[in-house]
Design an enzyme around this catalytic site. Sequence first.
Site, PDB file in Angstrom:
ATOM      1  N   HIS A 306       0.853  -1.188   0.000  1.00  0.00           N
ATOM      2  CA  HIS A 306       0.000   0.000   0.000  1.00  0.00           C
ATOM      3  C   HIS A 306       0.882   1.227   0.000  1.00  0.00           C
ATOM      4  O   HIS A 306       1.950   1.220   0.618  1.00  0.00           O
ATOM      5  CB  HIS A 306      -0.906  -0.001   1.247  1.00  0.00           C
ATOM      6  CG  HIS A 306      -2.078   0.905   1.114  1.00  0.00           C
ATOM      7  ND1 HIS A 306      -2.010   2.237   1.395  1.00  0.00           N
ATOM      8  CD2 HIS A 306      -3.332   0.663   0.675  1.00  0.00           C
ATOM      9  CE1 HIS A 306      -3.193   2.780   1.158  1.00  0.00           C
ATOM     10  NE2 HIS A 306      -4.008   1.857   0.716  1.00  0.00           N
ATOM     11  N   ASP A 364      -7.882  -5.669   0.177  1.00  0.00           N
ATOM     12  CA  ASP A 364      -8.340  -6.468  -0.964  1.00  0.00           C
ATOM     13  C   ASP A 364      -7.903  -7.917  -0.895  1.00  0.00           C
ATOM     14  O   ASP A 364      -8.362  -8.741  -1.684  1.00  0.00           O
ATOM     15  CB  ASP A 364      -7.827  -5.850  -2.269  1.00  0.00           C
ATOM     16  CG  ASP A 364      -8.487  -4.528  -2.535  1.00  0.00           C
ATOM     17  OD1 ASP A 364      -9.692  -4.433  -2.248  1.00  0.00           O
ATOM     18  OD2 ASP A 364      -7.817  -3.603  -2.987  1.00  0.00           O
TER      19      ASP A 364
HETATM   20  N1  CMC Z   1       4.160  -7.423  -4.825  1.00  0.00           N
HETATM   21  C1  CMC Z   1       5.488  -7.401  -4.995  1.00  0.00           C
HETATM   22  N2  CMC Z   1       6.251  -6.291  -4.866  1.00  0.00           N
HETATM   23  C2  CMC Z   1       5.615  -5.157  -4.544  1.00  0.00           C
HETATM   24  C3  CMC Z   1       4.231  -5.108  -4.327  1.00  0.00           C
HETATM   25  C4  CMC Z   1       3.497  -6.289  -4.477  1.00  0.00           C
HETATM   26  N3  CMC Z   1       2.180  -6.311  -4.299  1.00  0.00           N
HETATM   27  N4  CMC Z   1       3.866  -3.840  -4.018  1.00  0.00           N
HETATM   28  C5  CMC Z   1       4.984  -3.117  -4.031  1.00  0.00           C
HETATM   29  N5  CMC Z   1       6.046  -3.909  -4.349  1.00  0.00           N
HETATM   30  C6  CMC Z   1       7.448  -3.495  -4.422  1.00  0.00           C
HETATM   31  C7  CMC Z   1       7.718  -2.732  -5.714  1.00  0.00           C
HETATM   32  O1  CMC Z   1       8.164  -3.577  -6.747  1.00  0.00           O
HETATM   33  C8  CMC Z   1       8.775  -1.752  -5.271  1.00  0.00           C
HETATM   34  O2  CMC Z   1      10.011  -2.417  -5.266  1.00  0.00           O
HETATM   35  P1  CMC Z   1      11.382  -1.614  -5.592  1.00  0.00           P
HETATM   36  O3  CMC Z   1      11.497  -0.550  -4.531  1.00  0.00           O
HETATM   37  O4  CMC Z   1      12.438  -2.654  -5.523  1.00  0.00           O
HETATM   38  O5  CMC Z   1      11.194  -1.022  -6.972  1.00  0.00           O
HETATM   39  C9  CMC Z   1       8.421  -1.441  -3.822  1.00  0.00           C
HETATM   40  O6  CMC Z   1       7.679  -2.577  -3.362  1.00  0.00           O
HETATM   41  C10 CMC Z   1       7.565  -0.181  -3.671  1.00  0.00           C
HETATM   42  O7  CMC Z   1       6.467  -0.293  -4.555  1.00  0.00           O
HETATM   43  P2  CMC Z   1       5.828   0.949  -5.301  1.00  0.00           P
HETATM   44  O8  CMC Z   1       5.088   0.468  -6.500  1.00  0.00           O
HETATM   45  O9  CMC Z   1       6.858   2.018  -5.505  1.00  0.00           O
HETATM   46  O10 CMC Z   1       4.823   1.434  -4.192  1.00  0.00           O
HETATM   47  P3  CMC Z   1       3.546   2.311  -4.421  1.00  0.00           P
HETATM   48  O11 CMC Z   1       3.294   2.990  -3.138  1.00  0.00           O
HETATM   49  O12 CMC Z   1       3.701   3.164  -5.639  1.00  0.00           O
HETATM   50  O13 CMC Z   1       2.419   1.227  -4.741  1.00  0.00           O
HETATM   51  C11 CMC Z   1       0.569  -0.221  -4.604  1.00  0.00           C
HETATM   52  C12 CMC Z   1       1.405   0.855  -3.884  1.00  0.00           C
HETATM   53  C13 CMC Z   1      -0.673  -0.508  -3.775  1.00  0.00           C
HETATM   54  C14 CMC Z   1       0.125   0.298  -5.975  1.00  0.00           C
HETATM   55  C15 CMC Z   1       1.439  -1.514  -4.767  1.00  0.00           C
HETATM   56  O14 CMC Z   1       1.829  -1.993  -3.508  1.00  0.00           O
HETATM   57  C16 CMC Z   1       0.730  -2.591  -5.569  1.00  0.00           C
HETATM   58  O15 CMC Z   1       0.761  -2.563  -6.811  1.00  0.00           O
HETATM   59  N6  CMC Z   1       0.046  -3.555  -4.858  1.00  0.00           N
HETATM   60  C17 CMC Z   1      -0.736  -4.556  -5.544  1.00  0.00           C
HETATM   61  C18 CMC Z   1      -2.084  -3.965  -5.912  1.00  0.00           C
HETATM   62  C19 CMC Z   1      -2.995  -3.795  -4.728  1.00  0.00           C
HETATM   63  O16 CMC Z   1      -3.147  -4.702  -3.903  1.00  0.00           O
HETATM   64  N7  CMC Z   1      -3.655  -2.626  -4.660  1.00  0.00           N
HETATM   65  C20 CMC Z   1      -4.687  -2.362  -3.636  1.00  0.00           C
HETATM   66  C21 CMC Z   1      -4.322  -1.224  -2.738  1.00  0.00           C
HETATM   67  S1  CMC Z   1      -5.431  -1.175  -1.311  1.00  0.00           S
HETATM   68  C22 CMC Z   1      -6.977  -0.776  -1.965  1.00  0.00           C
HETATM   69  C23 CMC Z   1      -7.046   0.643  -2.427  1.00  0.00           C
HETATM   70  O17 CMC Z   1      -6.854   1.560  -1.611  1.00  0.00           O
HETATM   71  O18 CMC Z   1      -7.341   0.853  -3.595  1.00  0.00           O
END
Ligand code: CMC
Length: 430
Positions: A306, A364
């Site tokens: 998240h 989720d």
């Molecule tokens: N699985 C594997 N690696 C992950 C995941 C994951 N679900 N989420 C983040 N990472 C890694 C990502 O690859 C990155 O690694 P690095 O620093 O080596 O490049 C690091 O963690 C930080 O990720 P980010 O994408 O920069 O983080 P963000 O804050 O931009 O993304 C997120 C947050 C929710 C989009 C992401 O965690 C994700 O895609 N999760 C899966 C989708 C999901 O479950 N979304 C629902 C969110 S809760 C409901 C809502 O509020 O909508």
Amino acid sequence: MSAGTGTFSIDGKTIDLAVREGTIGPSVVDIAPLYKNAGMFTYDPGFTSTASCESKITYIDGDEGVLLYRGYPIEQLAEHGDFLETCYLLLYGELPTASQKADFDYRVTRHTMVHEQMTRFFQGFRRDAHPMAILVASVGALSAFYHDSTDISDPQQRMIASMRMIAKVPTLAAMAYKYSIGQPFMYPKNNLDYTSNFLHMCFGVPCEEYVPNPVLARAMDRIFILHADHEQNASTSTVRLAGSSGANPFACIAAGVACLWGPAHGGANEAALKMLEEIGTPDRIPEFIARAKDKNDPFRLMGFGHRVYKNYDPRAKIMQRTTHEVLNELGIKDDPLLDVAMELERIALHDEYFIEKKLYPNIDFYSGITLKAMGFPTSMFTVLFALARTVGWIAQWKEMIEDPSQKIGRPRQLYTGAPQRDYTPIAQRS
Ligand code: CMC
């Protein structure tokens, strides 16, 4: 509240910037005068360090895993309250008294029917249309049906539009579902509570009486409470941005629904369930964990991680309990998906990659299993999220419209395209 001044120095120029303090949470540096005084913008793609507005509605402490609506912990609201009480709280800032609650419930209930002509609007969709596509269109179309509540400068019209959306989005959501399975639309029933009525519109049929199961209705209601608001996430910021131009409230909420659809946001519950189904059995988990950690593989564990929570999402804990309650009530002793989910969570929480990046299950992760057990197809999951989030979007939109300092949202950019150049006639281009 002002908390002093920060000093910013660049190219020998020093600029004083006010630091503002909230009630709780990090302070903010007010950079509004920066461009005027330094001729520079700040750069923060994805708004990772930027507060886009001042708000009194929802507070999240992502490190501690805390979520408060108007100051009340989500755990207490989910345990003791109901969804319409949460709606009242989000909209008006205080928990309602008994008479305020009765009046609010009555007003919402009296707005649940949609204009009869909307049924014809639905006939234009293909049967296999995704219900989110139908929801985006039908919520936007409310502005074509309810002209008398689109003047945003009139507080009375704003209030009516808000009540209409809280009341009618469940009807539209249920209609989207009924349309996809070829069953007749069910009119709302005013003797049922908000959530039981929604279940009736989804699972009832005209040829027999539908009696909502109170345990499932309570679980659904709690799921709505958990999803009701989440401060300045992507869809809420979309609603605020759309609203800042003066667009009508139905159009703004439709924009929020569209944004919510993405798999990184509200679409994650659908994606999480599909992932659990794809994994299938606990022995395949290590393969998927390895893929999630592989930089060259775009796969991510859906329902994990998240932007704000760097601890267990407090909603996920309540969701997990609700999943067990629902499966228990339905007599589902062994759900292979739940087995995969619990084992996946266990393995991921002990894995160095997930520990180091502070990736925990989010809301989720378990919601899909619960909703599937209740009888909803995966394509409806994000629709249910949108239904519940409608009140949060409205509360945030209303707060913005009522803020006298509100102005149109207009971010700037770092331009990296071609500098100015002269037009070349087509015959001279190589
Ligand atoms: N699985 C594997 N690696 C992950 C995941 C994951 N679900 N989420 C983040 N990472 C890694 C990502 O690859 C990155 O690694 P690095 O620093 O080596 O490049 C690091 O963690 C930080 O990720 P980010 O994408 O920069 O983080 P963000 O804050 O931009 O993304 C997120 C947050 C929710 C989009 C992401 O965690 C994700 O895609 N999760 C899966 C989708 C999901 O479950 N979304 C629902 C969110 S809760 C409901 C809502 O509020 O909508």
